[in-house]
Design a protein around this motif. Structure first.
Motif, short mmCIF file in Angstrom:
data_model
loop_
_atom_site.label_atom_id
_atom_site.label_comp_id
_atom_site.label_asym_id
_atom_site.label_seq_id
_atom_site.Cartn_x
_atom_site.Cartn_y
_atom_site.Cartn_z
N LEU A 57 -31.19 69.48 -53.58
CA LEU A 57 -32.48 69.41 -54.18
C LEU A 57 -33.40 68.50 -53.55
O LEU A 57 -34.60 69.04 -53.14
CB LEU A 57 -32.47 69.20 -55.66
CG LEU A 57 -32.27 70.18 -56.60
CD1 LEU A 57 -31.07 70.93 -56.42
CD2 LEU A 57 -32.02 69.83 -58.10
N ALA A 58 -32.94 67.57 -53.00
CA ALA A 58 -34.06 66.64 -52.25
C ALA A 58 -34.51 67.43 -51.07
O ALA A 58 -35.60 67.07 -50.43
CB ALA A 58 -33.38 65.24 -52.00
N SER A 59 -33.37 67.79 -50.30
CA SER A 59 -33.76 68.32 -49.08
C SER A 59 -34.64 69.59 -49.00
O SER A 59 -35.42 69.86 -48.17
CB SER A 59 -32.64 68.74 -48.24
OG SER A 59 -31.82 70.18 -48.90
N ARG A 60 -34.88 70.15 -50.35
CA ARG A 60 -36.05 71.29 -50.43
C ARG A 60 -36.89 70.71 -51.40
O ARG A 60 -37.89 71.66 -51.98
CB ARG A 60 -35.15 72.33 -51.36
CG ARG A 60 -34.19 73.04 -50.31
CD ARG A 60 -33.30 74.20 -50.90
NE ARG A 60 -32.52 74.55 -50.09
CZ ARG A 60 -32.46 75.98 -49.48
NH1 ARG A 60 -33.42 76.72 -50.24
NH2 ARG A 60 -31.76 76.77 -48.93
N GLY A 61 -37.37 69.50 -51.11
CA GLY A 61 -38.61 68.88 -51.89
C GLY A 61 -38.49 68.24 -53.19
O GLY A 61 -39.50 67.83 -53.32
N ALA A 62 -37.52 68.37 -53.89
CA ALA A 62 -37.56 67.40 -55.43
C ALA A 62 -37.54 66.05 -55.23
O ALA A 62 -36.83 65.76 -54.24
CB ALA A 62 -36.14 68.19 -55.92
N ASP A 109 -40.56 71.63 -54.29
CA ASP A 109 -41.82 70.66 -54.05
C ASP A 109 -42.67 70.58 -55.45
O ASP A 109 -42.82 71.48 -56.13
CB ASP A 109 -42.91 71.50 -53.04
CG ASP A 109 -42.08 71.41 -51.75
OD1 ASP A 109 -41.60 70.62 -51.26
OD2 ASP A 109 -42.19 72.71 -51.14
N GLY A 110 -42.75 69.19 -55.69
CA GLY A 110 -43.57 68.98 -57.04
C GLY A 110 -42.65 68.91 -58.19
O GLY A 110 -43.12 68.46 -59.05
#
Length: 311
Positions: free
Chosen positions: A28-33, A7-8
């Protein structure tokens, strides 16, 4: 253990339109990136362009509730590499993670490989790595944080038939990562290398029928950890192949010291010179280069002192 999230964070993944790169970007996107999905969409040889693969991955990420933007610039040129990093800076205002995964293949025996094919592969794998690292690294250092993951291969470690260009490029990537690790150590920037193996389109022409499961999903978690803020190592090489995760190192035999050598001496001492039963490993960080030199200098110094004592 809590999930490791991004995230962030803003991540750039090159070669992210298909295969391993797509898997990295999706994870990475699934974990907030927020992810820059870079892929010019060319063929295996690197020829041609197609915005479809990068756009498709972006659509998948957005449909799943994530954030992403496509980049179709080629890392093969300095301008292209800069444009890839600028896509992150212009869209999201920062870059925290750089994963260089882009690749191409042009096969040929060492007797026949053309200079054009040699350069075309180095342009993407090795020079491409430099182009994106060169643009991202100063920004990361100024921010006091960064995670770099560069891609080598089994061919880069051990060589392979008909891919002198690929092997040379992938070996060079390790040296580049080590320098980024050394120069980034005091700046909060960590750099490591992944040696992945997965059945993707890069395996075209190889009989994989007897292979065990070797999907990108067995590699992506390793890259995800190397890209995360909790990554505790730098200047290292990780292998991810068919479910096996390991560390690769460059090792030396203890060697033989003599105050003087002849050609004949080398042959006579060859077994001892090559004896790797007690290998020496000098990690790149914090000081492998100088540790290597100090070890050899120490042997010379002790030999000199023994000579004085026995003189």
């Amino acid at each position: 253990m809590a999930d490791l999230r991004f995230d962030g964070r803003v991540a750039v993944v090159t070669g992210a339109g298909r295969g391993l790169g797509r898997s990295y970007a999706m994870l990475l996107a699934s974990r907030g990136a927020k992810v820059v999905v870079n892929d010019p969409g060319g063929g295996l040889s690197g020829d041609g362009t197609d915005a479809g693969p990068a756009d498709d991955v972006v659509r998948e990420i957005v449909a799943a509730g994530g954030q992403a933007v496509a980049s179709t610039d080629s890392v093969a040129t300095a301008a292209g590499g800069k444009a890839v990093i600028d896509a992150a800076l212009d869209t999201y205002g920062r870059i925290d993670v750089l994963i260089h995964n882009a690749g191409n293949v042009r096969r040929g025996s060492l007797k026949e490989l053309s200079y054009e094919d040699f350069d075309a592969v180095l342009d993407v794998h090795l020079r491409g790595a430099f182009h994106v690292v060169r643009s991202a690294f100063p920004v990361m250092c100024d921010a006091g944080y960064g995670r770099i993951v560069l891609t080598s291969s089994i061919g880069g470690l051990y060589g392979n038939q008909d891919v002198a260009n690929y092997a040379a490029a992938k070996a060079g990537v390790i040296g580049l990562s080590n320098v980024a690790a050394l120069e980034g150590a005091a700046e909060g920037v960590r750099s490591n290398v992944i040696v992945p193996a997965a059945v993707t389109r890069m395996a075209t022409g190889i009989d994989t029928s007897a292979y065990p499961p070797m999907g990108p999903e067995l590699v992506a978690p390793v890259v995800g950890w190397l890209a995360h803020e909790s990554c505790s190592v730098t200047g290292e090489v990780f292998i991810a192949l068919a479910g096996r995760v390991a560390r690769a190192v460059i090792a030396e035999s203890p060697g033989v010291h003599r105050p003087a050598w002849t050609v004949e001496d080398v042959g006579e001492h060859l077994d001892a010179i090559r004896n790797i039963e007690a290998p020496l490993v000098f990690p790149a960080v914090p000081d492998g280069h100088h540790q290597h030199i100090r070890y050899s200098f120490g042997l010379a110094q002790r030999s000199s002192e023994r000579g004085v004592l026995h003189g």
